[in-house]
Design an enzyme around this catalytic site. Sequence first.
Site, PDB file in Angstrom:
ATOM      1  N   LYS A  18       0.863  -1.189   0.000  1.00 52.05           N
ATOM      2  CA  LYS A  18       0.000   0.000   0.000  1.00 52.05           C
ATOM      3  C   LYS A  18       0.896   1.235   0.000  1.00 52.05           C
ATOM      4  O   LYS A  18       1.692   1.415   0.922  1.00 52.05           O
ATOM      5  CB  LYS A  18      -0.908   0.003   1.231  1.00 52.05           C
ATOM      6  CG  LYS A  18      -1.683   1.302   1.444  1.00 52.05           C
ATOM      7  CD  LYS A  18      -2.527   1.236   2.704  1.00 52.05           C
ATOM      8  CE  LYS A  18      -1.713   1.145   3.968  1.00 52.05           C
ATOM      9  NZ  LYS A  18      -0.991   2.427   4.272  1.00 52.05           N
ATOM     10  N   ALA A 106       7.310  -3.214   9.364  1.00 50.53           N
ATOM     11  CA  ALA A 106       7.263  -1.877   9.972  1.00 50.53           C
ATOM     12  C   ALA A 106       7.874  -0.837   9.048  1.00 50.53           C
ATOM     13  O   ALA A 106       8.740  -0.067   9.433  1.00 50.53           O
ATOM     14  CB  ALA A 106       7.976  -1.885  11.332  1.00 50.53           C
ATOM     15  N   GLY A 108       5.857   1.110   6.538  1.00 50.22           N
ATOM     16  CA  GLY A 108       4.974   2.139   6.003  1.00 50.22           C
ATOM     17  C   GLY A 108       4.247   1.773   4.729  1.00 50.22           C
ATOM     18  O   GLY A 108       3.651   2.647   4.092  1.00 50.22           O
ATOM     19  N   GLY A 112       1.602  -5.947   7.060  1.00 50.65           N
ATOM     20  CA  GLY A 112       0.823  -6.791   7.963  1.00 50.65           C
ATOM     21  C   GLY A 112      -0.665  -6.654   7.747  1.00 50.65           C
ATOM     22  O   GLY A 112      -1.404  -7.648   7.757  1.00 50.65           O
ATOM     23  N   ASP A 146      -6.302   0.580   9.181  1.00 50.60           N
ATOM     24  CA  ASP A 146      -6.014   0.556   7.746  1.00 50.60           C
ATOM     25  C   ASP A 146      -6.434  -0.749   7.070  1.00 50.60           C
ATOM     26  O   ASP A 146      -6.187  -0.938   5.884  1.00 50.60           O
ATOM     27  CB  ASP A 146      -4.540   0.847   7.471  1.00 50.60           C
ATOM     28  CG  ASP A 146      -3.594  -0.168   8.099  1.00 50.60           C
ATOM     29  OD1 ASP A 146      -4.056  -0.977   8.929  1.00 50.60           O
ATOM     30  OD2 ASP A 146      -2.400  -0.136   7.765  1.00 50.60           O
TER      31      ASP A 146
END
EC number: 2.7.1.148
Length: 299
Positions: A18, A106, A108, A112, A146
């Site tokens: 993303k 981790a 950005g 996950g 998100d």
Amino acid sequence: MTAFQNAGPSITRLAPAKINLALHVTGRRDDGYHLLDMLVVFADHGDRIHIEKAGSDSFTVSGPFASGIPAGRGNLVLKARDALRQHGGPDLSPVAIHLEKNLPIASGIGGGSSDAAATLLALNTLWQLDLDFEMLAAIGLSLGADLPMCLHGAAHGTPLIARGIGEELNDVSGIAALPMLLVNDGTALATPDVFRALTRRENAPLPPPACEGTDALCAYLRETRNDLLPAAISLAPQIEPKLALLRAKGALYAQMSGSGATCFAIFSDESALTRAAKEIADENPGWFAVPSHSFPSRA
């Protein structure tokens, strides 16, 4: 890929990266969640989720970033499985889930959350639950702010504007497939740490998008921001030279995605993308430097 107990059909889904082309922080709710205004695209590079029916539940991981993945119930993939099973009932079959972890952790780019979203979609099909997108998004939102946008990415891949805490989704027209380079030097940033480092939480929202053509899109993006960038740089100053490097390699536009530390660059064409990707990879062995393309708007 790790072998499975083969007791039925299987499904493999892409969990796409993303990319926040723009991220404006516009406020903060009383419960602590930040209000956001984001222009988001999804890349054709990402993790992969493979699920099949099995004699008992299992979870395995492979790939270049497998070592940092928790295997217990704290993993979002397993939380997604358990949440959907709770909704569908106790008689749903056990499943073997395999995660091929190709995205940095981790970093950005929603790894996950995208993994969990792809899991919801795959299990909805495998278990024949026939839940619609809105129901899956509601289940996803209970796992993370998100998740709904990552669910859209895994299901459709098309660009969107996300508002609220990330759950208000609207399609964006006119965005072509973008030649993009994703770069991370191994820096991991925890999203809560970046938000805590914010010094300004009341900012202007996104201007109305102007996305007809790559040049017009990049001109529009130069009028936007990632409001998390200053906070991320305060925690990881090495982000700034990464952006300078991408611009020096001929990027039409470069920015940090989400809470960092992955940076992205949009290039004019395939040749420029390939050349920049090779140069950066050759000069910086060990970096995550992956050429990709975003999925375009709906025709």
